[in-house]
Design an enzyme around this catalytic site. Sequence first.
Site, PDB file in Angstrom:
ATOM      1  CG  HIS A  39      -1.419   7.345   1.142  1.00 51.76           C
ATOM      2  ND1 HIS A  39      -1.068   7.370  -0.187  1.00 51.76           N
ATOM      3  CD2 HIS A  39      -0.696   6.351   1.714  1.00 51.76           C
ATOM      4  CE1 HIS A  39      -0.180   6.412  -0.408  1.00 51.76           C
ATOM      5  NE2 HIS A  39       0.066   5.779   0.721  1.00 51.76           N
ATOM      6  CG  HIS A  54       3.667   1.355   4.110  1.00 52.71           C
ATOM      7  ND1 HIS A  54       5.038   1.422   4.138  1.00 52.71           N
ATOM      8  CD2 HIS A  54       3.292   1.499   2.818  1.00 52.71           C
ATOM      9  CE1 HIS A  54       5.492   1.614   2.903  1.00 52.71           C
ATOM     10  NE2 HIS A  54       4.451   1.662   2.080  1.00 52.71           N
ATOM     11  CE  LYS A  61       3.336   7.276  -0.782  1.00 48.29           C
ATOM     12  NZ  LYS A  61       3.758   6.469   0.344  1.00 48.29           N
ATOM     13  CB  SER A 107      -0.925   2.997   1.160  1.00 43.76           C
ATOM     14  OG  SER A 107      -0.656   1.740   1.730  1.00 43.76           O
ATOM     15  CD  GLU A 139      -0.870   2.734   5.875  1.00 40.50           C
ATOM     16  OE1 GLU A 139      -1.334   3.395   4.945  1.00 40.50           O
ATOM     17  OE2 GLU A 139      -0.383   1.597   5.729  1.00 40.50           O
ATOM     18  CG  ASP A 179       2.861   6.157   7.657  1.00 45.60           C
ATOM     19  OD1 ASP A 179       2.682   7.195   6.983  1.00 45.60           O
ATOM     20  OD2 ASP A 179       3.518   5.183   7.247  1.00 45.60           O
ATOM     21  CG  ASN A 207       1.142   7.242  -4.426  1.00 49.01           C
ATOM     22  OD1 ASN A 207       0.015   6.780  -4.606  1.00 49.01           O
ATOM     23  ND2 ASN A 207       2.189   6.474  -4.205  1.00 49.01           N
TER      24      ASN A 207
HETATM   25  C1  LIG Z   1       4.633   5.474   0.768  1.00 50.15           C
HETATM   26  C2  LIG Z   1       4.472   5.142   2.198  1.00 50.15           C
HETATM   27  C3  LIG Z   1       5.556   5.106   3.053  1.00 50.15           C
HETATM   28  C4  LIG Z   1       6.968   5.253   2.571  1.00 50.15           C
HETATM   29  O1  LIG Z   1       7.260   6.566   2.357  1.00 50.15           O
HETATM   30  P1  LIG Z   1       8.477   6.918   1.362  1.00 50.15           P
HETATM   31  O2  LIG Z   1       8.759   8.328   1.679  1.00 50.15           O
HETATM   32  O3  LIG Z   1       7.949   6.694  -0.007  1.00 50.15           O
HETATM   33  O4  LIG Z   1       9.581   5.993   1.721  1.00 50.15           O
HETATM   34  C5  LIG Z   1       5.338   4.912   4.405  1.00 50.15           C
HETATM   35  N1  LIG Z   1       4.095   4.716   4.875  1.00 50.15           N
HETATM   36  C6  LIG Z   1       3.021   4.704   4.064  1.00 50.15           C
HETATM   37  C7  LIG Z   1       1.689   4.496   4.646  1.00 50.15           C
HETATM   38  C8  LIG Z   1       3.183   4.901   2.700  1.00 50.15           C
HETATM   39  O5  LIG Z   1       2.127   4.850   1.894  1.00 50.15           O
END
Ligand SMILES: *Cc1c(COP(=O)(O)O)cnc(C)c1O
Length: 384
Positions: free
Chosen positions: A207, A133, A236, A179, A175, A204, A47
């Site tokens: 990505h 997520h 990421k 993801s 999101e 969120d 990622n």
């Molecule tokens: C990876 C991810 C997370 C978690 O983030 P970390 O910092 O790895 O704990 C949260 N939301 C989404 C959409 C993700 O892909």
Amino acid sequence: MGWSERITQALTARRAADGWRQRRRVEHNSVREIVVDGLSYRHFSSNDYLGLSQHPAVIAGWQQGAAASGAGAGASGHVTGYSRYHAQLEEQLADWLGYSRALLFISGFAANQALIHLLAEKPDRVLADKLAHASLLDAASHAPATLRRFAHNQPASLTRLLTTPCAGATLVVTEGVFSMDGDSAPLAALAAETRRTGGWLLVDDAHGIGICGAQGRGSCWQQQVKPELLVVTFGKGFGVSGAAVLCDAATADYLEQFSRHLIYSTAMPPAQCHALLAALQQVQQGDARREKLRANIARFRAGAANLPWQLMPSDSAIQPLIVGENHAAVALSQRLAQAGLWVSAIRPPTVPPGTARLRITLTAAHHSEDIDALLEALYDAADK
Ligand SMILES: *Cc1c(COP(=O)(O)O)cnc(C)c1O
């Protein structure tokens, strides 16, 4: 049933469903290449989309930060764990993304849990995209508020949920870039629906941040939407780890006063903040890397057009190839590994049943020849 029987049963069922998850010990990882069990592979499961985990300035940022401030924060931010590097990073993030405040969290998982647990009381409701997520859905399902899920990326489905009366407040959760599917949320439509009914939108953008929008400001900037709550993560596109919540001043104060995840947890190491300041600068100046990533995505999609598996409609770094059954996805992943390519198979419950897939991720660190090698191996596997 006692714990032992329960554990044995769950493990047996997991094995029987071809769902066993195995962590592999990675000996070396340069984003473009990984070495596992002494064998080297071209790497299509990272990622770290811009390759910043390997950037000399980011590595130097960690080293200089540690030399100046030690290895760890030593306490929660509410005690003595909050340094000038934390403050600088929060200020720069808020300024860059156009918010009054940014608050750092140790991970994206923690940030999502903190926000939803703090906000979603009874009789509130959380309306989340079906494919959101696990960190968002878990938090919402354990919170006192009611959780309802709307059809993936369908504002009309959200509208239907919003027409049901609710005595409390409404938090809509999505999101920016998904993801496991790589597609983008229709943020303007979701935001308009949410606001029409007085709710708040949480995006969120794990990505999207660093990757899309001017200077890599992410999905919201790209779609000209400013959600009340924006979560960005640094594991990421930033190549490090950690996360931030962007919000208005009152909400930040509310989190600071009441968020147990902030109050009862050791702050991010100051050295990590220093590394993140360096990563932020690289992201802001990262047009050439984003251009390279886009070129790799275009090359892959053009070349993959005649594969027998469904390539999801994604213009992000995440290019999922839907294989269907678990064993078939695992077999394809293993065949690629034999050809020197590392591509993880993703299976339920991470994705819906029957949609096991190869989650191919492309990065700015890949060369054109890497993309071509991947395509060639996929066509070879399709022929067999
Ligand atoms: C990876 C991810 C997370 C978690 O983030 P970390 O910092 O790895 O704990 C949260 N939301 C989404 C959409 C993700 O892909």
